[in-house]
Design a protein around this motif. Structure first.
Motif, PDB file in Angstrom:
ATOM      1  N   TYR A 118       3.356  63.943 -25.708  1.00  9.91           N
ATOM      2  CA  TYR A 118       3.528  62.617 -26.300  1.00  9.91           C
ATOM      3  C   TYR A 118       4.458  61.775 -25.436  1.00  9.91           C
ATOM      4  O   TYR A 118       5.478  62.241 -24.936  1.00  9.91           O
ATOM      5  CB  TYR A 118       4.114  62.698 -27.705  1.00  9.91           C
ATOM      6  N   PHE A 119       4.101  60.524 -25.263  1.00  7.79           N
ATOM      7  CA  PHE A 119       4.953  59.494 -24.686  1.00  7.79           C
ATOM      8  C   PHE A 119       4.246  58.164 -24.941  1.00  7.79           C
ATOM      9  O   PHE A 119       3.030  58.142 -25.185  1.00  7.79           O
ATOM     10  CB  PHE A 119       5.184  59.708 -23.179  1.00  7.79           C
ATOM     11  N   PRO A 120       4.946  57.042 -24.911  1.00  4.50           N
ATOM     12  CA  PRO A 120       4.290  55.748 -25.112  1.00  4.50           C
ATOM     13  C   PRO A 120       3.228  55.512 -24.050  1.00  4.50           C
ATOM     14  O   PRO A 120       3.521  55.501 -22.855  1.00  4.50           O
ATOM     15  CB  PRO A 120       5.448  54.743 -24.993  1.00  4.50           C
ATOM     16  N   ARG A 121       1.997  55.322 -24.464  1.00  7.18           N
ATOM     17  CA  ARG A 121       0.877  55.225 -23.516  1.00  7.18           C
ATOM     18  C   ARG A 121       0.974  53.999 -22.616  1.00  7.18           C
ATOM     19  O   ARG A 121       0.393  53.972 -21.533  1.00  7.18           O
ATOM     20  CB  ARG A 121      -0.457  55.191 -24.272  1.00  7.18           C
ATOM     21  N   ILE A 122       1.711  52.991 -23.051  1.00 10.61           N
ATOM     22  CA  ILE A 122       1.828  51.759 -22.270  1.00 10.61           C
ATOM     23  C   ILE A 122       2.518  52.015 -20.930  1.00 10.61           C
ATOM     24  O   ILE A 122       2.381  51.221 -19.991  1.00 10.61           O
ATOM     25  CB  ILE A 122       2.600  50.691 -23.079  1.00 10.61           C
ATOM     26  N   ILE A 123       3.230  53.126 -20.818  1.00  9.08           N
ATOM     27  CA  ILE A 123       3.935  53.449 -19.583  1.00  9.08           C
ATOM     28  C   ILE A 123       2.969  53.607 -18.419  1.00  9.08           C
ATOM     29  O   ILE A 123       3.257  53.177 -17.292  1.00  9.08           O
ATOM     30  CB  ILE A 123       4.775  54.728 -19.774  1.00  9.08           C
ATOM     31  N   ILE A 124       1.814  54.206 -18.660  1.00  3.72           N
ATOM     32  CA  ILE A 124       0.884  54.503 -17.566  1.00  3.72           C
ATOM     33  C   ILE A 124       0.326  53.238 -16.923  1.00  3.72           C
ATOM     34  O   ILE A 124       0.421  53.065 -15.698  1.00  3.72           O
ATOM     35  CB  ILE A 124      -0.248  55.427 -18.065  1.00  3.72           C
ATOM     36  N   PRO A 125      -0.281  52.302 -17.679  1.00  2.00           N
ATOM     37  CA  PRO A 125      -0.766  51.084 -17.019  1.00  2.00           C
ATOM     38  C   PRO A 125       0.341  50.230 -16.418  1.00  2.00           C
ATOM     39  O   PRO A 125       0.148  49.594 -15.378  1.00  2.00           O
ATOM     40  CB  PRO A 125      -1.512  50.341 -18.129  1.00  2.00           C
ATOM     41  N   LEU A 126       1.519  50.198 -17.046  1.00  3.21           N
ATOM     42  CA  LEU A 126       2.617  49.410 -16.487  1.00  3.21           C
ATOM     43  C   LEU A 126       3.101  49.989 -15.164  1.00  3.21           C
ATOM     44  O   LEU A 126       3.493  49.246 -14.261  1.00  3.21           O
ATOM     45  CB  LEU A 126       3.777  49.338 -17.482  1.00  3.21           C
ATOM     46  N   SER A 127       3.080  51.305 -15.025  1.00  2.00           N
ATOM     47  CA  SER A 127       3.466  51.911 -13.750  1.00  2.00           C
ATOM     48  C   SER A 127       2.496  51.538 -12.645  1.00  2.00           C
ATOM     49  O   SER A 127       2.887  51.405 -11.478  1.00  2.00           O
ATOM     50  CB  SER A 127       3.547  53.432 -13.897  1.00  2.00           C
ATOM     51  N   SER A 128       1.216  51.337 -12.997  1.00  3.20           N
ATOM     52  CA  SER A 128       0.229  50.895 -12.009  1.00  3.20           C
ATOM     53  C   SER A 128       0.519  49.474 -11.545  1.00  3.20           C
ATOM     54  O   SER A 128       0.347  49.148 -10.367  1.00  3.20           O
ATOM     55  CB  SER A 128      -1.184  50.975 -12.612  1.00  3.20           C
ATOM     56  N   VAL A 129       0.966  48.622 -12.471  1.00  3.37           N
ATOM     57  CA  VAL A 129       1.313  47.250 -12.111  1.00  3.37           C
ATOM     58  C   VAL A 129       2.528  47.234 -11.178  1.00  3.37           C
ATOM     59  O   VAL A 129       2.582  46.445 -10.230  1.00  3.37           O
ATOM     60  CB  VAL A 129       1.589  46.409 -13.372  1.00  3.37           C
TER      61      VAL A 129
END
Length: 230
Positions: A118-129
């Protein structure tokens, strides 16, 4: 709802929204790790490394300058040389297009990670940005050299660059998050996003000045290009 008691993490369905921003701060180190991983993976086993971040906008600038500036003889705004105008417009566009493209496929590319912990899923796309933003910073160095080469001094508007970058970052993040959510459910959106980005390059004021567009169509053009006119 998520409650942490020492090393125990309790997740209750339907209640995560209340503590979502708290979880983002709690998992900030994971955000740093994923961002650094994406940066290193992008240039791993590449022949010229970070030079790819420079070559893409530079070669596109050369092509646009020859086609629009030399052959079509389109004018540039103000006293800026045509190559500087094109390159200055290419940088934010490439950052935007790369961010949306990478973010839209990020959740699918990290399916195994998402399903295990578990972790906030928003982290993955934001790391791509963030990875695309690093490319932008590398490419921005060439713009400085172009200004020195052409002996061009920018106006005071350059002071608003941090505000413009923040708007571009938020816009790319918002659209990327929306598309990646749709892409999880409907895999066709990966092709729609790629086509829309490619199509938008030619109808946005990147290779040409917005001053050549008739007045009655400029509002539509500015809406399409997120205000990236020059």
């Amino acid at each position: 709802m998520i409650e942490a008691n020492e090393n125990i993490l309790i997740i209750e369905s339907g209640q995560t929204e209340k503590n979502y921003w708290t979880d983002l701060w709690r998992y900030r180190e994971l955000f740093y790790i994923l961002s650094w991983r994406d940066i290193t993976v992008r240039y791993k086993q590449t022949a010229i490394g970070i030079a790819w971040a420079i070559l893409r906008p530079l070669l596109t600038m050369v092509v646009f300058t020859v086609i629009f500036g030399r052959l079509a003889k389109l004018p540039s705004d103000g006293h800026a040389p045509y190559p500087i105008m094109v390159y200055a417009a290419m940088l934010p566009w490439q950052f935007f297009s790369s961010s949306v493209s990478e973010a839209s496929n990020s959740l699918i590319a990290n399916t195994q990670l998402i399903t295990k912990v578990y972790f906030p899923r928003i982290i993955i796309p934001l790391s791509s940005v963030v990875t695309s933003f690093v490319d932008f910073l590398i490419s921005f160095v060439i713009l400085i050299f172009l200004m020195i080469f052409y002996k061009f001094t920018p106006s005071w508007n350059i002071l608003l660059l941090p505000v413009f970058l923040l708007i571009s970052f938020l816009t790319a993040s918002g659209i990327g998050l929306y598309i990646t959510a749709l892409n999880v459910k409907y895999r066709d959106f990966r092709y729609i996003a790629a086509f829309s980005i490619q199509f938008g390059l030619y109808i946005s004021p990147v290779g040409f000045s917005s001053s050549i567009v008739p007045e009655k169509y400029r509002l539509l053009l500015f809406l399409e290009s997120d205000g990236r006119s020059h």
